[in-house]
Design an enzyme around this catalytic site. Structure first.
Site, PDB file in Angstrom:
ATOM      1  CB  SER A   1      -5.117  -7.003  -6.823  1.00 39.65           C
ATOM      2  OG  SER A   1      -4.869  -6.059  -5.793  1.00 39.65           O
TER       3      SER A   1
ATOM      4  CG  HIS B   1      -0.557  -3.999  -2.448  1.00 37.28           C
ATOM      5  ND1 HIS B   1       0.275  -3.286  -3.298  1.00 37.28           N
ATOM      6  CD2 HIS B   1      -1.719  -4.166  -3.124  1.00 37.28           C
ATOM      7  CE1 HIS B   1      -0.362  -3.027  -4.425  1.00 37.28           C
ATOM      8  NE2 HIS B   1      -1.576  -3.547  -4.353  1.00 37.28           N
TER       9      HIS B   1
ATOM     10  CG  HIS C   1      -3.218  13.003   4.443  1.00 34.20           C
ATOM     11  ND1 HIS C   1      -3.171  11.971   3.526  1.00 34.20           N
ATOM     12  CD2 HIS C   1      -3.646  12.435   5.613  1.00 34.20           C
ATOM     13  CE1 HIS C   1      -3.557  10.850   4.105  1.00 34.20           C
ATOM     14  NE2 HIS C   1      -3.841  11.096   5.363  1.00 34.20           N
TER      15      HIS C   1
ATOM     16  N   GLY D   1     -16.600  -1.465 -10.800  1.00 33.79           N
ATOM     17  CA  GLY D   1     -16.146  -2.786 -10.378  1.00 33.79           C
ATOM     18  C   GLY D   1     -16.946  -3.324  -9.196  1.00 33.79           C
ATOM     19  NE  ARG D   2     -18.534  -9.916  -6.381  1.00 33.50           N
ATOM     20  CZ  ARG D   2     -18.014 -10.518  -5.326  1.00 33.50           C
ATOM     21  NH1 ARG D   2     -16.731 -10.339  -5.014  1.00 33.50           N
ATOM     22  NH2 ARG D   2     -18.763 -11.309  -4.572  1.00 33.50           N
TER      23      ARG D   2
END
Length: 303
Positions: free
Chosen positions: A95, A109, A178, A262-263
């Site tokens: 990722s 991303h 939103h 997770g970290r």
């Protein structure tokens, strides 16, 4: 089981190679090396986090490899597969998020991942997911067209419906309900892919991963040295606020990481170093900032 282990090793080897190739390419553009941080997960597995921060081209960027094991799939992974709730799992992926310093260079991303649920059972369930998307702060037609043309090329060998299906999924996924606003100009998003069989599903994930640099580097090189002033910088920071809102409220990868213990440093490496929220930040009609909202971050056919 032996075949399953070999398949996992194949995927892991590819993911680590992908992380390396992306870091080398981005370092060449930036002129600085990524800082590397290896870590272990409490339930098994671990990862390699690589980060650029405060450098020449990339103000903040991270390229992560992770392979984690868990006793129970968290809600972020089972909301569409309730039958897998409570299953042991293994997840691995790469990722990345890159936030360039120059407002004319877009944030991007990319994620590719492999899940196995019920890995300790006789009938494990596996699937691939991922994609890449781009979030510009100033819109350029040639950049958007190149980005989507490369996304199309990544899908072409797998069927004529792959690009339109996964482009549409990306448009629907990377949206802030939103605000009724897209996060960027989209790209590709896919999940739960296993219907092609392991070899072809893996090949598609590899194609998406391998096309990321082809999609992003020409745009980064074209925009990284563009002239900008304080007004452009402030607009970039305001728009980064939208990026943060999406990641913390809606992003399944962020939620999965938090829910699976997770970290934190690796999960939140996607956050930009500087961001702003202005009350009713509305750009002037006809301005380049307004054109971004009306002509670019809206779902549309780019090719």
């Amino acid at each position: 089981m032996k075949q399953a282990e070999e398949q996992k090793h194949q995927v892991e080897a590819y993911l680590k190679s992908l992380q390396n190739s992306i870091c080398v390419a981005i370092s060449e553009v930036d002129g600085n090396e990524f800082i590397e941080d290896s870590w272990q997960h409490s339930n098994g597995g671990g990862g390699i986090t690589r980060v650029l921060s405060g450098t020449n081209v990339i103000e903040k960027g991270g390229v992560n490899f992770s392979r984690v094991l868990g006793d129970k799939l968290p809600p972020a992974a089972t909301n569409k597969r309730p039958e897998l709730a409570g299953k042991k799992f293994e997840a691995m992926g790469v990722s990345l998020v890159l936030h360039p310093l120059n407002p004319h260079a877009p944030t991007t991303h990319m994620n590719v991942r492999f899940f196995i649920a019920g890995a300790d059972s006789d009938n494990p369930v596996w699937w691939f997911g991922g994609g890449f998307d781009m979030t510009p702060y100033y819109g350029y037609e040639e950049d958007a067209q190149h980005w989507h043309r490369t996304a199309f090329e990544a899908c072409q060998a797998f069927g004529s419906d792959f690009y339109p299906r996964y482009k549409d999924w990306c448009d629907r996924y990377f949206k802030l309900p939103h605000r009724n606003e897209q996060r960027g100009i989209g790209g590709l998003f896919f999940d739960d892919l296993n219907e092609l069989g392991f070899d072809q599903s893996f090949a598609f994930m590899q194609s998406v991963g391998d096309h990321f640099l082809k999609a992003y580097l020409p745009i980064l090189n074209r925009r990284k040295d563009s002239h900008y002033g304080e007004a452009e910088r402030q607009w970039q920071l305001v728009r980064r606020g939208r990026y943060v809102e999406f990641n913390l409220v809606y992003d399944r990868g962020t939620l999965f990481g938090l829910q699976s213990g997770g970290r934190i440093e690796s999960i939140l490496m996607s956050m930009p170093p500087m961001v702003a929220w202005e009350y009713q930040a509305t750009p002037k009609q006809g301005s380049p900032e307004c054109k971004l909202l009306t002509d670019f971050i809206v779902p549309k056919p780019w090719i």
